[in-house]
Write a protein that holds these residues in place. Structure first.
Motif, PDB file in Angstrom:
ATOM      1  N   GLY A  44      -7.444 -52.780 -54.653  1.00  0.00           N
ATOM      2  CA  GLY A  44      -7.325 -52.098 -53.374  1.00  0.00           C
ATOM      3  C   GLY A  44      -8.297 -50.880 -53.196  1.00  0.00           C
ATOM      4  N   PHE A  45      -8.460 -50.040 -54.242  1.00  0.00           N
ATOM      5  CA  PHE A  45      -9.089 -48.746 -54.264  1.00  0.00           C
ATOM      6  C   PHE A  45     -10.560 -49.129 -54.012  1.00  0.00           C
ATOM      7  CE2 PHE A  45     -11.110 -45.038 -56.241  1.00  0.00           C
ATOM      8  CZ  PHE A  45     -10.908 -44.388 -55.310  1.00  0.00           C
ATOM      9  N   ALA A  46     -11.008 -50.207 -54.893  1.00  0.00           N
ATOM     10  CA  ALA A  46     -12.302 -50.565 -54.949  1.00  0.00           C
ATOM     11  C   ALA A  46     -12.823 -51.155 -53.375  1.00  0.00           C
ATOM     12  CB  ALA A  46     -12.628 -51.735 -55.999  1.00  0.00           C
ATOM     13  N   CYS A  47     -11.794 -51.825 -52.829  1.00  0.00           N
ATOM     14  CA  CYS A  47     -12.341 -52.121 -51.338  1.00  0.00           C
ATOM     15  C   CYS A  47     -12.624 -50.861 -50.541  1.00  0.00           C
ATOM     16  CB  CYS A  47     -11.234 -52.880 -50.854  1.00  0.00           C
ATOM     17  SG  CYS A  47     -10.983 -54.636 -51.403  1.00  0.00           S
ATOM     18  N   ALA A  48     -11.658 -50.150 -50.633  1.00  0.00           N
ATOM     19  CA  ALA A  48     -11.435 -48.673 -50.087  1.00  0.00           C
ATOM     20  C   ALA A  48     -12.790 -48.003 -50.235  1.00  0.00           C
ATOM     21  CB  ALA A  48     -10.412 -47.663 -50.327  1.00  0.00           C
ATOM     22  N   GLN A  49     -13.288 -47.993 -51.498  1.00  0.00           N
ATOM     23  CA  GLN A  49     -14.721 -47.307 -51.638  1.00  0.00           C
ATOM     24  C   GLN A  49     -15.689 -47.988 -51.173  1.00  0.00           C
ATOM     25  OE1 GLN A  49     -13.907 -47.452 -55.903  1.00  0.00           O
ATOM     26  NE2 GLN A  49     -14.519 -45.287 -56.206  1.00  0.00           N
ATOM     27  N   SER A  50     -15.788 -49.368 -51.255  1.00  0.00           N
ATOM     28  CA  SER A  50     -16.879 -50.181 -50.695  1.00  0.00           C
ATOM     29  C   SER A  50     -16.967 -49.975 -48.923  1.00  0.00           C
ATOM     30  CB  SER A  50     -16.923 -51.376 -51.085  1.00  0.00           C
ATOM     31  OG  SER A  50     -16.243 -52.487 -50.092  1.00  0.00           O
ATOM     32  N   ILE A  51     -15.837 -49.987 -48.326  1.00  0.00           N
ATOM     33  CA  ILE A  51     -15.644 -49.674 -47.025  1.00  0.00           C
ATOM     34  C   ILE A  51     -16.371 -48.272 -46.562  1.00  0.00           C
ATOM     35  CG2 ILE A  51     -14.220 -49.230 -44.906  1.00  0.00           C
ATOM     36  CD1 ILE A  51     -12.475 -51.563 -46.138  1.00  0.00           C
TER      37      ILE A  51
END
Ligand SMILES: NC(=O)c1ccc[n+]([C@@H]2O[C@H](COP(=O)([O-])OP(=O)(O)OC[C@H]3O[C@@H](n4cnc5c(N)ncnc54)[C@H](O)[C@@H]3O)[C@@H](O)[C@H]2O)c1
Length: 252
Positions: free
Chosen positions: A18-25
């Motif tokens: 989830g955090f990796a998705c947040a970083q990419s967004i």
């Protein structure tokens, strides 16, 4: 829809996938709201992401908390057009161990977080998405995280596999229902990924698992998961299905 326009609410967003998705967004210019039960990690994650991110402590299994957090998320970002369900627990245990039969509460807790949490996020996020201005006929994407354990659960994964299989079962009826509001619904079934969830496993077992992954013979990275989510957001023709992301791994 372009990822720079993403206004995402992410359950389990304080850690791992989830955090990796947040970083990419955030890197692409979008906005995120992290919903997680872990306050310390959530605050730390949001401050690392910067001003376009907010953390709201939320137990994803609690209806009122999810509804109120998603309302606040919509207020912060002006809208929600992406909901990513990453909150989850492994809940590994035998039905009959030396300690006796698995308490029903234990099984129920895994169902409440992994499955009910996915439903509650869907319910609250779609409520907001249906009011969005359509872009190319689209108002949003709801993306859940299943697991390859939905298909090849191992001993001790009865509760976990049941919840992940249920998530894969929800995707098509949801996609059919939400077609009329222009919201797509997808799931990704990851193989084995390098996240804190996997840190509980000893290095020897990790090596054994990695050796059983055909190609590439290693754990997936959270960034590879995030890249898949970005693709699904941007590819309008993906809807109503679960994609395995597993380097051809099949659990023994
Ligand atoms: N890592 C893997 O190999 C793998 C493989 C297949 C599926 N998955 C799934 O991916 C998702 C993300 O897992 P991860 O590997 O990033 O793990 P992780 O432990 O790093 O992240 C999970 C997050 O969920 C949060 N969480 C737990 N209970 C919660 C609750 N009740 N309410 C709100 N938040 C809660 C945790 O605090 C944590 O931040 C999970 O659903 C997991 O089952 C992971």
């Amino acid at each position: 829809m372009n990822y720079s326009s993403a206004k995402a609410v992410i359950s389990g967003g304080a850690s791992g996938l989830g955090f990796a998705c947040a970083q990419s967004i955030i890197t692409e210019g979008g906005q995120v709201v992290l919903l997680d039960i872990n306050q310390e990690q959530g605050e730390h994650a949001a401050s690392e992401l910067g001003e376009q991110a907010l953390f709201i402590q939320t137990d994803i299994s609690q209806e009122q908390q999810v509804e109120s957090a998603v309302d606040k998320a919509a207020e912060f970002m002006g809208a929600i057009n992406l909901a990513i369900g990453c909150a989850g627990i492994l809940g590994a245990a035998l039905i009959h161990s030396k300690k006796g039969p698995m308490p029903a509460d234990y099984f129920q807790q895994v169902v409440n977080i992994n499955l009910m949490g996915s439903f509650l996020l869907t319910r609250a996020a779609s409520q907001h998405m249906q009011n969005n201005q359509a872009v190319d006929g689209e108002r949003g994407l709801i993306l859940h995280t299943a697991s390859i354990a939905a298909y090849e659960g191992q001993i001790g994964q009865t509760a976990y596999s049941a919840t992940k299989a249920a998530i894969t079962g929800m995707v098509l009826p949801l996609a059919r229902e939400f077609a009329r509001i222009g919201v797509r619904v997808m799931a990704v079934a990851p193989g084995v990924f390098e996240t804190p969830m996997m840190e509980k496993i000893t290095p020897e077992i990790c090596e054994q698992i990695a050796a059983g992954i055909p190609n590439p013979s290693r754990f997936g990275t959270p960034q590879e998961f995030a890249a898949m989510v970005k693709h699904i957001f941007e590819n309008q023709y993906l809807n109503g299905t679960t994609i395995r992301l597993d380097a051809a791994a099949r659990l023994q």
